[in-house]
Design an enzyme around this catalytic site. Structure first.
Site, short mmCIF file in Angstrom:
data_model
loop_
_atom_site.label_atom_id
_atom_site.label_comp_id
_atom_site.label_asym_id
_atom_site.label_seq_id
_atom_site.Cartn_x
_atom_site.Cartn_y
_atom_site.Cartn_z
N ARG A 182 0.86 -1.19 0.00
CA ARG A 182 0.00 0.00 0.00
C ARG A 182 0.89 1.23 0.00
O ARG A 182 2.11 1.14 0.12
CB ARG A 182 -1.03 -0.01 1.14
N GLY A 183 0.21 2.40 -0.14
CA GLY A 183 0.97 3.64 -0.34
C GLY A 183 1.03 3.87 -1.84
O GLY A 183 1.35 2.93 -2.61
N ALA A 184 0.74 5.10 -2.26
CA ALA A 184 0.51 5.37 -3.68
C ALA A 184 1.67 4.92 -4.60
O ALA A 184 1.43 4.16 -5.56
CB ALA A 184 0.20 6.85 -3.87
N ARG B 9 -7.79 -0.54 -6.61
CA ARG B 9 -8.05 0.58 -5.70
C ARG B 9 -8.22 1.85 -6.54
O ARG B 9 -7.47 2.06 -7.49
CB ARG B 9 -6.90 0.76 -4.68
N GLN C 216 -1.94 2.45 9.99
CA GLN C 216 -0.67 2.52 9.26
C GLN C 216 0.39 3.31 10.02
O GLN C 216 1.58 3.03 9.91
CB GLN C 216 -0.89 3.16 7.88
N ASP D 62 -2.04 10.75 -2.20
CA ASP D 62 -2.45 9.69 -3.14
C ASP D 62 -2.82 10.24 -4.51
O ASP D 62 -2.74 9.54 -5.51
CB ASP D 62 -3.62 8.90 -2.57
N ASN E 274 -5.25 12.39 0.62
CA ASN E 274 -4.37 11.51 1.40
C ASN E 274 -5.25 10.75 2.39
O ASN E 274 -6.47 10.95 2.45
CB ASN E 274 -3.27 12.32 2.11
N LYS E 275 -4.63 9.89 3.17
CA LYS E 275 -5.34 9.05 4.12
C LYS E 275 -6.35 9.84 4.96
O LYS E 275 -6.06 10.96 5.41
CB LYS E 275 -4.31 8.37 5.03
O1 MRU Z 1 -4.58 3.17 2.28
P1 MRU Z 1 -3.11 3.37 2.16
O2 MRU Z 1 -2.33 2.79 3.31
O3 MRU Z 1 -2.59 2.91 0.82
O4 MRU Z 1 -2.92 4.95 2.21
C1 MRU Z 1 -1.63 5.47 2.06
C2 MRU Z 1 -1.54 6.94 2.20
O5 MRU Z 1 -2.53 7.62 2.37
C3 MRU Z 1 -0.18 7.54 2.02
O6 MRU Z 1 -0.04 8.68 2.81
C4 MRU Z 1 0.01 7.94 0.55
O7 MRU Z 1 -0.27 6.86 -0.29
C5 MRU Z 1 1.38 8.42 0.28
S1 MRU Z 1 2.60 7.13 0.31
C6 MRU Z 1 4.10 7.80 -0.09
#
Ligand code: MRU
Length: 352
Positions: free
Chosen positions: A54-56, A96, A202, A243, A253-254
């Site tokens: 996970r993470g963009a 996603r 996270q 994201d 973002n999250k």
């Molecule tokens: O749902 P996730 O864990 O994929 O969400 C991740 C985030 O919101 C991160 O902050 C974002 O992807 C940036 S990662 C460099």
């Protein structure tokens, strides 16, 4: 004292065109470091969907390798290869919706494939080179983001981050966390406050783990403590990842990031977003066009296997929110810092 320990690689391609994608299964952290070998596109899709990766940026890199895994069975003739490419990219795109890096990486793989000649085997070889290039570029972008961001921080600062925008979320050192790692490497001592990040934690499971692995001073707080911790004067800057960023600088973002940005504004604390150019979506005028992923209610009612809410309660579980550009002091990219965050400045920095 900051240790120069590098974290384990969250994403790795093992072997040649008949190889496979090895991921750290992030759902098992922080108590277990388990690797997951993905040999089918369905396994890659499931790993993205279930946040094993996970993470963009990490989602984008994994999807590029997912294309290779998906094409391995379709090298008998060109028709089968082209048909399978369309199937596999379409399928992975459904995993996603919010992180634009996923679509960016899949589009890039499709574009390269369209320009190829030769046998399916030769084309697969070239596409694997492209996926590795996406991974390599991401690593470099993280390093550059770290350098640009570190210049914004001074020794002795308390900094807050939300979710995990670290090495686990990218092919390199992360985005927001790369800023902290780079500042530490410059000899600046920071104290990082990590929001726990409900509902999937996270911040607690991944950010706290990563920072501790790398010897960076970190304190874990619950999400609802951020305002008070700011009020107490413990935070001098906020740095988070993103994201998807619209052309006016609105940044998804999250979930919870928007609240942190509002709190930072109320306390006069600069709020920074750190993201590579692959996270920008210049086709969108504003953040209103960013699709927000809705996730299952049991992430809230039965987090980590224990029921914590009454059976049948109504639940709303958006996985992301959008912070308006006017709350963002600067967007730290691999090309430099966008500040003030205006459409003109975003386009100038990101468009090549
Ligand atoms: O749902 P996730 O864990 O994929 O969400 C991740 C985030 O919101 C991160 O902050 C974002 O992807 C940036 S990662 C460099």
């Amino acid at each position: 004292m900051t240790q120069t320990v590098s974290a384990p690689r969250p994403i790795e391609w093992i072997g040649g065109t008949d190889g496979f994608l090895r991921l750290i299964d992030q759902t098992q952290l922080p108590t277990e470091l388990v690797y997951l070998d993905c040999r089918t596109v369905e396994q890659v899709w499931e790993a993205i969907k279930m946040l094993r990766v996970r993470g963009a940026p990490a989602i984008g890199v994994s999807a590029a390798y997912g294309v290779i895994v998906g094409l391995q069975s379709a090298t008998s003739n060109l028709d089968a290869f082209s048909k399978r490419l369309a199937e596999v990219t379409g399928y992975l795109a459904e995993s996603r919706p919010t992180a634009v890096n996923l679509f960016w990486a899949l589009d890039r793989m499709k574009r390269v494939a369209e320009g190829l000649s030769g046998t399916p085997g030769e084309r697969l070889e070239r596409l694997l080179t492209e996926a590795k290039e996406i991974e390599r570029e991401d690593r470099e972008m993280c390093a550059a983001i770290g350098r640009h961001g570190a210049a914004l921080l001074q020794s002795g600062m308390g900094v807050l981050t939300h979710c995990n925008a670290g090495g686990l979320a990218t092919a390199g050192d992360g985005t927001a966390l790369a800023v902290f790692f780079s500042a530490a490497a410059d000899g600046k001592s920071l104290h990082v406050y990590a929001d726990e990040t409900r509902p999937l934690l996270q911040g607690a499971r991944l950010t706290a783990w990563e920072l501790m692995q790398r010897g960076v001073d970190v304190t874990l707080i619950c999400d609802n403590m951020a305002g008070w911790v700011m009020k107490e004067g413990r935070i001098q800057a906020v740095v988070v990842g993103a994201d998807r960023i619209a052309s006016n600088g609105d940044a998804a973002n999250k979930i919870g990031t928007y609240s942190v940005a509002q709190l930072a504004k109320a306390h006069g604390i600069p709020f920074y977003v750190a993201a590579p150019s692959s996270t920008f979506d210049l086709t969108l005028e504003t953040g209103a066009g960013i699709p927000i992923e809705q996730r299952k209610s049991d992430e809230i009612t039965h987090g980590f296997g224990r029921q914590t809410a009454p059976t049948g309660v109504q639940v709303y579980n958006p996985a992301f929110d959008v912070t308006p550009a006017d709350l963002i002091a600067g967007i730290i990219t691999e090309r430099g810092v966008i500040s003030p965050v205006t459409r003109e400045n975003v386009v100038r920095m990101v468009e090549v």
